[in-house]
Design a protein around this motif. Structure first.
Motif, PDB file in Angstrom:
ATOM      1  N   ASN A  16      46.851  12.721  36.714  1.00  0.00           N
ATOM      2  CA  ASN A  16      45.428  12.436  36.495  1.00  0.00           C
ATOM      3  C   ASN A  16      44.507  13.530  37.062  1.00  0.00           C
ATOM      4  O   ASN A  16      43.357  13.631  36.673  1.00  0.00           O
ATOM      5  N   GLN A  17      45.007  14.315  37.990  1.00  0.00           N
ATOM      6  CA  GLN A  17      44.180  15.382  38.572  1.00  0.00           C
ATOM      7  C   GLN A  17      44.063  16.556  37.585  1.00  0.00           C
ATOM      8  O   GLN A  17      45.003  16.901  36.889  1.00  0.00           O
ATOM      9  N   SER A  18      42.820  17.197  37.494  1.00  0.00           N
ATOM     10  CA  SER A  18      42.605  18.357  36.605  1.00  0.00           C
ATOM     11  C   SER A  18      43.270  19.581  37.195  1.00  0.00           C
ATOM     12  O   SER A  18      43.371  19.718  38.421  1.00  0.00           O
ATOM     13  N   PRO A  19      43.723  20.477  36.378  1.00  0.00           N
ATOM     14  CA  PRO A  19      44.381  21.678  36.880  1.00  0.00           C
ATOM     15  C   PRO A  19      43.413  22.560  37.656  1.00  0.00           C
ATOM     16  O   PRO A  19      42.241  22.696  37.303  1.00  0.00           O
ATOM     17  N   ARG A  20      43.824  23.145  38.712  1.00  0.00           N
ATOM     18  CA  ARG A  20      42.991  24.012  39.549  1.00  0.00           C
ATOM     19  C   ARG A  20      42.785  25.386  38.868  1.00  0.00           C
ATOM     20  O   ARG A  20      43.709  25.969  38.324  1.00  0.00           O
ATOM     21  N   ARG A  21      41.499  25.793  38.884  1.00  0.00           N
ATOM     22  CA  ARG A  21      41.178  27.086  38.287  1.00  0.00           C
ATOM     23  C   ARG A  21      41.525  28.212  39.263  1.00  0.00           C
ATOM     24  O   ARG A  21      41.353  28.065  40.464  1.00  0.00           O
ATOM     25  N   PRO A  22      41.959  29.347  38.712  1.00  0.00           N
ATOM     26  CA  PRO A  22      42.273  30.476  39.595  1.00  0.00           C
ATOM     27  C   PRO A  22      40.997  31.018  40.236  1.00  0.00           C
ATOM     28  O   PRO A  22      39.919  31.001  39.644  1.00  0.00           O
ATOM     29  N   ALA A  23      41.046  31.475  41.439  1.00  0.00           N
ATOM     30  CA  ALA A  23      39.893  32.006  42.164  1.00  0.00           C
ATOM     31  C   ALA A  23      39.411  33.296  41.500  1.00  0.00           C
ATOM     32  O   ALA A  23      40.198  34.119  41.035  1.00  0.00           O
ATOM     33  N   THR A  24      38.037  33.484  41.418  1.00  0.00           N
ATOM     34  CA  THR A  24      37.450  34.689  40.844  1.00  0.00           C
ATOM     35  C   THR A  24      37.668  35.857  41.788  1.00  0.00           C
ATOM     36  O   THR A  24      37.349  35.761  42.979  1.00  0.00           O
ATOM     37  N   PRO A  25      38.179  36.941  41.284  1.00  0.00           N
ATOM     38  CA  PRO A  25      38.437  38.086  42.161  1.00  0.00           C
ATOM     39  C   PRO A  25      37.124  38.644  42.692  1.00  0.00           C
ATOM     40  O   PRO A  25      36.134  38.775  41.963  1.00  0.00           O
ATOM     41  N   GLU A  26      37.064  38.977  43.911  1.00  0.00           N
ATOM     42  CA  GLU A  26      35.874  39.496  44.571  1.00  0.00           C
ATOM     43  C   GLU A  26      35.953  41.020  44.669  1.00  0.00           C
ATOM     44  O   GLU A  26      37.020  41.579  44.914  1.00  0.00           O
ATOM     45  N   ALA A  36      24.434  50.251  61.984  1.00  0.00           N
ATOM     46  CA  ALA A  36      23.131  49.995  61.349  1.00  0.00           C
ATOM     47  C   ALA A  36      23.220  50.420  59.886  1.00  0.00           C
ATOM     48  O   ALA A  36      22.863  51.542  59.521  1.00  0.00           O
ATOM     49  N   PRO A  37      23.738  49.552  59.046  1.00  0.00           N
ATOM     50  CA  PRO A  37      24.025  49.941  57.654  1.00  0.00           C
ATOM     51  C   PRO A  37      22.778  50.396  56.892  1.00  0.00           C
ATOM     52  O   PRO A  37      21.729  49.749  56.960  1.00  0.00           O
ATOM     53  N   ARG A  38      22.919  51.492  56.209  1.00  0.00           N
ATOM     54  CA  ARG A  38      21.891  51.983  55.289  1.00  0.00           C
ATOM     55  C   ARG A  38      22.376  51.950  53.840  1.00  0.00           C
ATOM     56  O   ARG A  38      21.569  52.004  52.915  1.00  0.00           O
ATOM     57  N   LEU A  39      23.687  51.862  53.697  1.00  0.00           N
ATOM     58  CA  LEU A  39      24.280  51.957  52.362  1.00  0.00           C
ATOM     59  C   LEU A  39      25.350  50.890  52.217  1.00  0.00           C
ATOM     60  O   LEU A  39      26.215  50.744  53.081  1.00  0.00           O
ATOM     61  N   ARG A  40      25.277  50.100  51.167  1.00  0.00           N
ATOM     62  CA  ARG A  40      26.315  49.120  50.866  1.00  0.00           C
ATOM     63  C   ARG A  40      27.031  49.573  49.596  1.00  0.00           C
ATOM     64  O   ARG A  40      26.414  49.714  48.542  1.00  0.00           O
ATOM     65  N   VAL A  41      28.349  49.779  49.717  1.00  0.00           N
ATOM     66  CA  VAL A  41      29.157  50.266  48.598  1.00  0.00           C
ATOM     67  C   VAL A  41      29.910  49.082  47.999  1.00  0.00           C
ATOM     68  O   VAL A  41      30.561  48.322  48.722  1.00  0.00           O
ATOM     69  N   VAL A  42      29.847  48.931  46.694  1.00  0.00           N
ATOM     70  CA  VAL A  42      30.550  47.869  45.980  1.00  0.00           C
ATOM     71  C   VAL A  42      31.564  48.541  45.061  1.00  0.00           C
ATOM     72  O   VAL A  42      31.193  49.276  44.145  1.00  0.00           O
ATOM     73  N   ILE A  43      32.840  48.271  45.321  1.00  0.00           N
ATOM     74  CA  ILE A  43      33.938  48.854  44.537  1.00  0.00           C
ATOM     75  C   ILE A  43      34.557  47.741  43.695  1.00  0.00           C
ATOM     76  O   ILE A  43      34.784  46.630  44.168  1.00  0.00           O
ATOM     77  N   LYS A  44      34.817  48.045  42.429  1.00  0.00           N
ATOM     78  CA  LYS A  44      35.386  47.044  41.532  1.00  0.00           C
ATOM     79  C   LYS A  44      36.729  46.541  42.074  1.00  0.00           C
ATOM     80  O   LYS A  44      37.515  47.308  42.638  1.00  0.00           O
ATOM     81  N   HIS A  45      36.975  45.244  41.828  1.00  0.00           N
ATOM     82  CA  HIS A  45      38.192  44.637  42.358  1.00  0.00           C
ATOM     83  C   HIS A  45      39.444  45.187  41.676  1.00  0.00           C
ATOM     84  O   HIS A  45      40.525  45.206  42.255  1.00  0.00           O
ATOM     85  N   ASP A  46      39.290  45.593  40.429  1.00  0.00           N
ATOM     86  CA  ASP A  46      40.466  46.061  39.694  1.00  0.00           C
ATOM     87  C   ASP A  46      40.622  47.582  39.751  1.00  0.00           C
ATOM     88  O   ASP A  46      41.391  48.162  38.972  1.00  0.00           O
ATOM     89  N   ALA A  47      39.834  48.209  40.598  1.00  0.00           N
ATOM     90  CA  ALA A  47      39.955  49.662  40.697  1.00  0.00           C
ATOM     91  C   ALA A  47      41.299  50.027  41.314  1.00  0.00           C
ATOM     92  O   ALA A  47      41.767  49.381  42.254  1.00  0.00           O
ATOM     93  N   PRO A  48      41.956  51.062  40.808  1.00  0.00           N
ATOM     94  CA  PRO A  48      43.211  51.505  41.415  1.00  0.00           C
ATOM     95  C   PRO A  48      42.991  51.905  42.870  1.00  0.00           C
ATOM     96  O   PRO A  48      41.879  52.200  43.294  1.00  0.00           O
ATOM     97  N   GLU A  49      44.078  51.882  43.616  1.00  0.00           N
ATOM     98  CA  GLU A  49      43.972  52.203  45.034  1.00  0.00           C
ATOM     99  C   GLU A  49      43.415  53.611  45.251  1.00  0.00           C
ATOM    100  O   GLU A  49      42.617  53.835  46.167  1.00  0.00           O
TER     101      GLU A  49
END
Length: 498
Positions: A16-26, A36-49
């Motif tokens: 009766n329980q609904s299937p659990r959704r996979p977690a969204t990659p961050e 004292a951060p001046r720059l925040r860098v956001v790197i794609k989760h699927d970027a190669p190492e």
């Protein structure tokens, strides 16, 4: 409850329980510098190492906000920049958007320094974040679309107006072409208009098949030296149905009337034609000249006085204009200063009053400017303005000396570069005829009239005997023309053409 029952219950609950959704990659988030951060860098989760490593090295900054390393030390500059831009972006924490105050995101170091300065801490009042940039761009696109639509509507309206104007002009010119003869008698209440009509017919006679030119086509002097007066006189002749609009009038001479139901024309732009044909116009000119020469009474006398004043003004304008042209074109001096123009006009009137012809006054003007230029050369402290002013003094002195000593003055023709009012030559001839009719010496030498210049004749309109002004058609010696001290052309070449 037995073991089997408990297992079945767990299976029912699981079913009766609904299937659990996979977690969204961050995405991978890094901040520089750490304290004292001046720059925040956001790197794609699927970027190669390797891309993650390059992006972190590329965006890392020191504590003072400068880059931790050069791009060249990481690898080939072009490759490093493209890899970092493809897999990451940076948010400038100390550089808020000018619109929403959110930090601005960039995709390259050069753009980061352009927005935040060398140390990535400068406020950016002229830069927007990505969302605001999209909104602004969308608004600009919509504004351009609205402007383009407005222009399209305006073009359509202008095209409709142009088509309407073209139709109205065609109808108006057809109506003008239909004018075959003037209606009624000549407009004696506008003698100057009739005098201009004589000049217009003279021009049409010399240029058969051509329209009478527009005021803008004949230059700033127009017909009578005053384009405003020309417009009024042409309008009088048009309303008297002596003139009509020529089909050769340019399109820009016509505009839609304010109510939009008709058209109006610009008097200075339209070309004209003589109504009724050239032969009929010449007959009307003969009648106009005869009335001007012979009609008795105060009104014809006032018309003759007004015409004489007009010719005098044109003669003064002719000589003063020639003098100014000599100063400016031949010597490179300025024209006669405004403070001495009235004196110049009085000097020229004095010369004409003593019987000198226009050709002799041209000679006086040429000699006066030449003397003024020579005086300037002998006096180095004097400049071109002083020489231009001295030409008036020189002209006055030469005329006074010629009057006192009865010098023989040759007649010079104005050079080709000098322009005159278009009606001047015709007005001179007509003025000479008026002077001839009323000259006392001519009257005394005429054998067909009495001492008052009158003779008995038959009135051309009523057919009854009448006393009328004589026009002295008999040949009379030339010395009675009242030229006074005038003389013929001398043998020297005309220096005015040099």
């Amino acid at each position: 409850m037995g073991k089997r029952e408990r297992r079945r219950k767990r299976e029912r609950v699981k079913k009766n329980q609904s299937p659990r959704r996979p977690a969204t990659p961050e995405p991978i988030v890094r901040e520089f510098p750490l304290d004292a951060p001046r720059l925040r860098v956001v790197i794609k989760h699927d970027a190669p190492e390797d891309a993650q490593r390059i992006s972190a090295l590329y965006w890392e900054i020191k504590a003072d906000g400068t880059w931790a390393r050069t791009v060249g030390s990481i690898g080939v500059a072009g490759d490093i920049g493209s890899v970092a831009a493809a897999h990451s972006y940076a948010t400038l924490l100390n550089c808020p958007c000018a619109n929403c105050s959110e930090p601005i995101s960039v995709t390259s170091r050069s753009w980061a320094n352009k927005v935040g300065g060398r140390y990535l801490d400068v406020a950016a009042p002229s830069y927007l974040c990505g969302e605001c940039s999209k909104i602004r761009q969308q608004e600009e696109t919509e504004r351009q679309q609205r402007a383009a639509e407005q222009k399209r509507v305006e073009r359509e309206h202008e095209q409709q107006q142009a088509e309407m104007l073209q139709r109205l002009v065609a109808h108006a010119l057809a109506d003008e072409e239909a004018k075959a003869a003037p209606a009624g008698s000549l407009p004696t209440d506008s003698p100057m208009a009739l005098a201009l009509y004589v000049a217009l017919v003279s021009y049409a006679t010399r240029n058969p098949g051509k329209p009478l030119p527009s005021l803008t086509g004949i230059g700033p002097l127009g017909w009578t030296g005053d384009t405003e007066q020309d417009r009024e006189l042409l309008s009088d002749l048009y309303h008297a149905k002596l003139l009509a609009l020529s089909p050769e009038s340019p399109p820009q001479a016509f505009t839609l009337s304010p109510d939009g139901d008709g058209i109006a024309f610009v008097p200075a732009e339209v070309a004209w034609r003589v109504v009724g044909g050239l032969t009929a116009a010449q007959e009307r000119v003969t009648k106009i000249k005869d009335d001007l020469l012979t009609q008795p009474g105060p009104e014809p006398a006032e018309a003759r006085e007004a015409f004489t004043a007009l010719v005098d003004r044109l003669e003064v304008l002719e000589i003063s204009g020639y003098l100014d042209n000599l100063l400016t074109k031949k010597y490179g001096y300025p024209a006669v200063p405004e403070a001495r123009r009235e004196e110049l006009a009085d000097v020229i009137r004095k010369g004409f009053a003593h019987g000198y012809t226009s050709g002799q006054m041209i000679c006086f003007a040429w000699r006066a400017t030449d003397s003024a230029a020579s005086w300037k050369e002998r006096n180095p402290r004097m400049g071109p303005p002083e020489a231009a002013s001295a030409s008036v003094t020189s002209l006055n002195g030469k005329i006074d000396k010629a009057i006192e000593l009865h010098h023989s003055i040759p007649e010079y023709e104005a050079p080709r570069w000098h322009t005159s009012p278009l009606a001047l030559a015709c007005f001179r001839r007509l003025h000479a005829e008026i002077r001839w009719v009323y000259d006392r010496e001519v009257i005394g030498a005429c054998t067909r009239c009495d001492q008052q210049g009158l003779k008995e004749t038959v009135h051309p309109e009523t057919g009854v005997d009448a006393v009328w002004r004589c026009t002295h058609p008999v040949e009379i010696p030339a010395q009675l023309h009242g030229e006074g001290e005038s003389s013929g052309l001398d043998d020297a070449a005309d220096p005015a053409d040099v």
